[in-house]
Design a protein around this motif. Structure first.
Motif, PDB file in Angstrom:
ATOM      1  N   MET A 217       0.841  -1.194   0.000  1.00 55.63           N
ATOM      2  CA  MET A 217       0.000   0.000   0.000  1.00 55.63           C
ATOM      3  C   MET A 217       0.880   1.248   0.000  1.00 55.63           C
ATOM      4  N   PRO A 218       0.492   2.233  -0.783  1.00 59.14           N
ATOM      5  CA  PRO A 218       1.291   3.453  -0.823  1.00 59.14           C
ATOM      6  C   PRO A 218       1.121   4.285   0.455  1.00 59.14           C
ATOM      7  N   ARG A 219       2.154   5.018   0.784  1.00 58.22           N
ATOM      8  CA  ARG A 219       2.110   5.969   1.904  1.00 58.22           C
ATOM      9  C   ARG A 219       1.613   5.391   3.227  1.00 58.22           C
ATOM     10  N   THR A 220       1.978   4.148   3.505  1.00 57.45           N
ATOM     11  CA  THR A 220       1.764   3.596   4.839  1.00 57.45           C
ATOM     12  C   THR A 220       3.096   2.992   5.244  1.00 57.45           C
ATOM     13  N   SER A 221       3.573   3.322   6.430  1.00 54.28           N
ATOM     14  CA  SER A 221       4.886   2.836   6.839  1.00 54.28           C
ATOM     15  C   SER A 221       4.822   1.352   7.163  1.00 54.28           C
ATOM     16  N   ALA A 222       5.993   0.733   7.158  1.00 53.76           N
ATOM     17  CA  ALA A 222       6.089  -0.696   7.476  1.00 53.76           C
ATOM     18  C   ALA A 222       5.465  -0.973   8.845  1.00 53.76           C
ATOM     19  N   ARG A 223       5.789  -0.124   9.815  1.00 56.54           N
ATOM     20  CA  ARG A 223       5.279  -0.306  11.173  1.00 56.54           C
ATOM     21  C   ARG A 223       3.751  -0.241  11.192  1.00 56.54           C
ATOM     22  N   GLU A 224       3.207   0.756  10.469  1.00 57.45           N
ATOM     23  CA  GLU A 224       1.747   0.920  10.423  1.00 57.45           C
ATOM     24  C   GLU A 224       1.057  -0.293   9.789  1.00 57.45           C
ATOM     25  N   LEU A 225       1.682  -0.820   8.725  1.00 54.11           N
ATOM     26  CA  LEU A 225       1.092  -1.956   8.017  1.00 54.11           C
ATOM     27  C   LEU A 225       0.953  -3.172   8.928  1.00 54.11           C
ATOM     28  N   VAL A 226       2.001  -3.440   9.687  1.00 53.16           N
ATOM     29  CA  VAL A 226       1.963  -4.598  10.590  1.00 53.16           C
ATOM     30  C   VAL A 226       0.956  -4.335  11.713  1.00 53.16           C
ATOM     31  N   LYS A 227       0.977  -3.110  12.211  1.00 51.09           N
ATOM     32  CA  LYS A 227       0.077  -2.740  13.310  1.00 51.09           C
ATOM     33  C   LYS A 227      -1.390  -2.860  12.910  1.00 51.09           C
TER      34      LYS A 227
END
Ligand SMILES: Nc1ncnc2c1ncn2[C@@H]1O[C@H](COP(=O)(O)OP(=O)(O)OP(=O)(O)O)[C@@H](O)[C@H]1O
Ligand SMILES: [Mg+2]
Length: 236
Positions: free
Chosen positions: A105-115
């Motif tokens: 997904m664009p403009r979502t950080s790695a940390r946010e994606l896992v969270k």
């Protein structure tokens, strides 16, 4: 033990419009998985392996056959005919998928994606944050990358993030499409460790492996596919 998944007569064709031709990607596929099993699918490139997983996750709408999944929420449900709403629920809560190709997904950080993945399961922020850190550490994703966008990650980094995202949910059924393909040996070993851990926690797994040798000691059975049909089912 009961089957968590029973596939009967699954088929899928594609129309190649430019050639005005139909190709049968898979035909008459039967497959079953008991709860807690780890099943491998092997076969040559183009033989139809990914198509099977995509039909289960319903990225592809099957053309023929039934995919009976024993859901916690819905009971026995045919994924070939389930509604989109039911599929959305199952993808969020019960069935995980690590794809062979990585669309991030664009403009979502790695940390946010896992969270997000953890929060979708109904856990609160605090738990999600702790579990995210654990998982990113486990896969040795460089700390500098945690808060950046995955679009610029290398193939192996994207893959590790993708696996982390799927595994952190501890889904009941996890579909793995060549999860170790572009990883170095150390990273492969980490994926294997997590697969082992998930198995101990009761996750059922169906995985496509180019190199099943690496997973053989974990795998309960193997299906070998050739030109869209299963040839053999081997028990280890
Ligand atoms: N969306 C699609 N449109 C047209 N043809 C497709 C599509 N998806 C798959 N196919 C075709 O179906 C066949 C099986 O493809 P599939 O991706 O399942 O193979 P695979 O066994 O996963 O191969 P690989 O090991 O290279 O990943 C191939 O001939 C492929 O070209
Ligand atoms: Mg494939």
């Amino acid at each position: 033990m009961e089957n968590i998944l029973s596939i009967e007569g699954l088929a899928k064709s594609f129309t190649l419009h430019n050639l005005n031709k139909q190709i049968k990607a898979i035909n008459n596929i039967d497959l079953f998985i008991k709860e807690g099993e780890f099943i491998g699918i092997t076969g040559k490139s183009g033989s139809g392996k990914s198509t099977i997983l995509r039909c289960i996750y319903r990225t592809y709408l099957p053309e023929d056959g039934a995919i009976w999944y024993n859901s916690t929420r819905f009971g026995p449900i045919n994924l070939a005919t389930a509604t989109e709403r039911e599929m959305v629920y199952l993808r969020k809560h019960e069935i995980g998928y690590v794809s062979q190709f990585l669309n991030v997904m664009p403009r979502t950080s790695a940390r946010e994606l896992v969270k997000q993945s953890i929060i979708e399961m109904g856990h609160d922020e605090e738990v999600a944050e702790i579990e995210t850190v654990k998982m990113l550490e486990h896969f040795e994703l460089d700390r500098e990358l945690w808060d950046s966008y995955p679009a610029t990650f290398s193939g192996g980094e994207k893959l590790r993030l993708n696996i982390a995202r799927a595994m952190v949910k501890r889904p009941r059924l996890l579909l793995l499409d060549e999860p170790t393909a572009s990883l170095d040996d150390a990273s492969k070993q980490r994926v294997k460790m997590l697969i082992e851990q998930l198995m101990n926690e009761g996750t059922t797994m169906l995985g496509i492996f180019h190199d099943l040798e690496f997973m053989k000691d974990l795998c309960d059975r193997e299906y070998n596919i050739q030109e869209g049909k299963f040839l053999t089912s081997t028990k280890f």
